[in-house]
Write an enzyme that holds these catalytic residues in place. Structure first.
Site, PDB file in Angstrom:
ATOM      1  N   ARG A  55     -18.376  12.058 -25.410  1.00  0.00           N
ATOM      2  CA  ARG A  55     -18.025  10.651 -25.180  1.00  0.00           C
ATOM      3  C   ARG A  55     -19.182   9.753 -25.631  1.00  0.00           C
ATOM      4  O   ARG A  55     -20.048   9.376 -24.839  1.00  0.00           O
ATOM      5  CB  ARG A  55     -17.705  10.419 -23.700  1.00  0.00           C
ATOM      6  CG  ARG A  55     -16.410  11.092 -23.251  1.00  0.00           C
ATOM      7  CD  ARG A  55     -16.248  10.999 -21.750  1.00  0.00           C
ATOM      8  NE  ARG A  55     -17.228  11.843 -21.067  1.00  0.00           N
ATOM      9  CZ  ARG A  55     -17.579  11.689 -19.791  1.00  0.00           C
ATOM     10  NH1 ARG A  55     -17.077  10.700 -19.084  1.00  0.00           N
ATOM     11  NH2 ARG A  55     -18.447  12.514 -19.240  1.00  0.00           N
ATOM     12  N   ASP A  57     -21.599   6.728 -26.707  1.00  0.00           N
ATOM     13  CA  ASP A  57     -21.849   5.416 -26.118  1.00  0.00           C
ATOM     14  C   ASP A  57     -21.511   4.299 -27.106  1.00  0.00           C
ATOM     15  O   ASP A  57     -21.285   4.535 -28.293  1.00  0.00           O
ATOM     16  CB  ASP A  57     -23.322   5.301 -25.713  1.00  0.00           C
ATOM     17  CG  ASP A  57     -23.672   6.168 -24.519  1.00  0.00           C
ATOM     18  OD1 ASP A  57     -22.764   6.523 -23.750  1.00  0.00           O
ATOM     19  OD2 ASP A  57     -24.876   6.487 -24.356  1.00  0.00           O
ATOM     20  N   ARG A 206     -30.915   9.709 -27.837  1.00  0.00           N
ATOM     21  CA  ARG A 206     -31.651   8.493 -28.199  1.00  0.00           C
ATOM     22  C   ARG A 206     -32.982   8.400 -27.468  1.00  0.00           C
ATOM     23  O   ARG A 206     -33.948   7.827 -27.980  1.00  0.00           O
ATOM     24  CB  ARG A 206     -30.789   7.267 -27.941  1.00  0.00           C
ATOM     25  CG  ARG A 206     -29.628   7.180 -28.915  1.00  0.00           C
ATOM     26  CD  ARG A 206     -28.890   5.867 -28.818  1.00  0.00           C
ATOM     27  NE  ARG A 206     -28.082   5.772 -27.624  1.00  0.00           N
ATOM     28  CZ  ARG A 206     -28.059   4.724 -26.808  1.00  0.00           C
ATOM     29  NH1 ARG A 206     -28.842   3.685 -27.048  1.00  0.00           N
ATOM     30  NH2 ARG A 206     -27.256   4.703 -25.761  1.00  0.00           N
TER      31      ARG A 206
END
Length: 277
Positions: A55, A57, A206
């Site tokens: 999923r 972002d 990230r």
């Protein structure tokens, strides 16, 4: 009950104008757009059980996303020859379904997956990102050393508790196995990080990139990213790199379809999956 067929969908999207994958009532999302388009073609509620491998972002892209859904077998047989082209005509240009493949009923796009692979693009050119790549390439304000980036990456490979790099979710483990983490500099000068793991917790990729970048430009010691693995809570010292540089490029599954169910059962027992990217 009508017989149903499970389909694997291979999906690409430009995440710039999406609020992530997961459907949200008041926001434009990849899942929302996909379901709306399928409802338009097949009838509301015909496609059920949409489940995605990762999923992503808001702002994160994909060239190798995988999801599954179920259709009535009779309806699938009626539409299978032309459904891909109808989706191409009706979907917005920033999302494409590249393939629809029949799979066994025990295939699970999320739980049957053996790995997810992401790439993160960075330019340290003094003029910034090329205009045509500005939506998928981070412009970094300092020069980056490739050898230092790879040295920092090496300390993060393996099975670790990545709590310092994850947005914690209640009852979800932050233990992950990173099987690949390395950097390359392409002929055009772009630096690309490849990150592969069995799964990722929210914002982990990230966050790892953010930590390696400040080592790569000399502001932190090369050992600093790995030293954060001793933390048992999310660290405010780790800056999350911007979403637009990140792309989900591949999701792996067992070569033998007979292994889908076993892999899914194993994953369910060892991990409560959370949002990725």
């Amino acid at each position: 009950m009508d017989e149903r067929t499970r389909l694997r969908l291979d999906v690409s999207y430009d995440g710039t104008d999406f609020s992530g994958w997961a459907a949200q009532p008041t926001r434009r999302t990849v899942a929302g757009v996909l379901v709306e388009t399928l409802d338009l073609i097949l009838g509301a509620g015909t496609a059920t059980g949409l489940t995605v491998a990762g999923r992503t972002d808001a702002g994160v892209h994909a060239t190798g996303q995988v999801c599954h859904l179920d259709l009535p077998t009779a309806g699938w047989r009626q539409h299978e020859g032309g459904l891909l082209r109808r989706l191409a005509r009706l979907l917005p240009p920033d999302v494409r379904v590249r393939a629809m493949t029949e799979v066994p009923a025990d295939f699970d796009a999320r739980f049957s997956a053996t790995f997810r692979r992401y790439e993160y693009r960075v330019t340290d050119a003094p003029w910034g990102a090329e205009p045509l790549r500005r939506t998928d390439t981070l412009a970094w304000p300092k020069l980056l050393d490739l050898a230092t980036l790879n040295a920092a990456a090496g300390g993060l490979v393996g099975e670790h508790d990545f709590a310092a790099y994850c947005r914690r979710k209640e009852n979800a483990t932050t233990l992950r196995e990173v099987t690949r983490l390395d950097w390359r500099r392409d002929p055009d000068g772009i630096l690309v990080a490849t990150v592969q793991a069995d799964a990722f917790c929210q914002a982990m990729v990230r966050s790892l990139v953010g930590a390696m970048l400040v080592a790569g430009d000399g502001r932190r010691p090369v050992e600093w990213p790995a030293s954060m693995l001793s933390r048992r809570e999310r660290s405010s010292e780790v800056t999350v790199a911007p979403a637009h540089g990140l792309t989900l490029v591949a999701v792996g599954y067992p070569d033998d379809p007979a292994e889908y169910a076993r892999r899914a059962d194993l994953t369910r027992r060892i991990r409560v999956p959370v949002a990725e990217g």
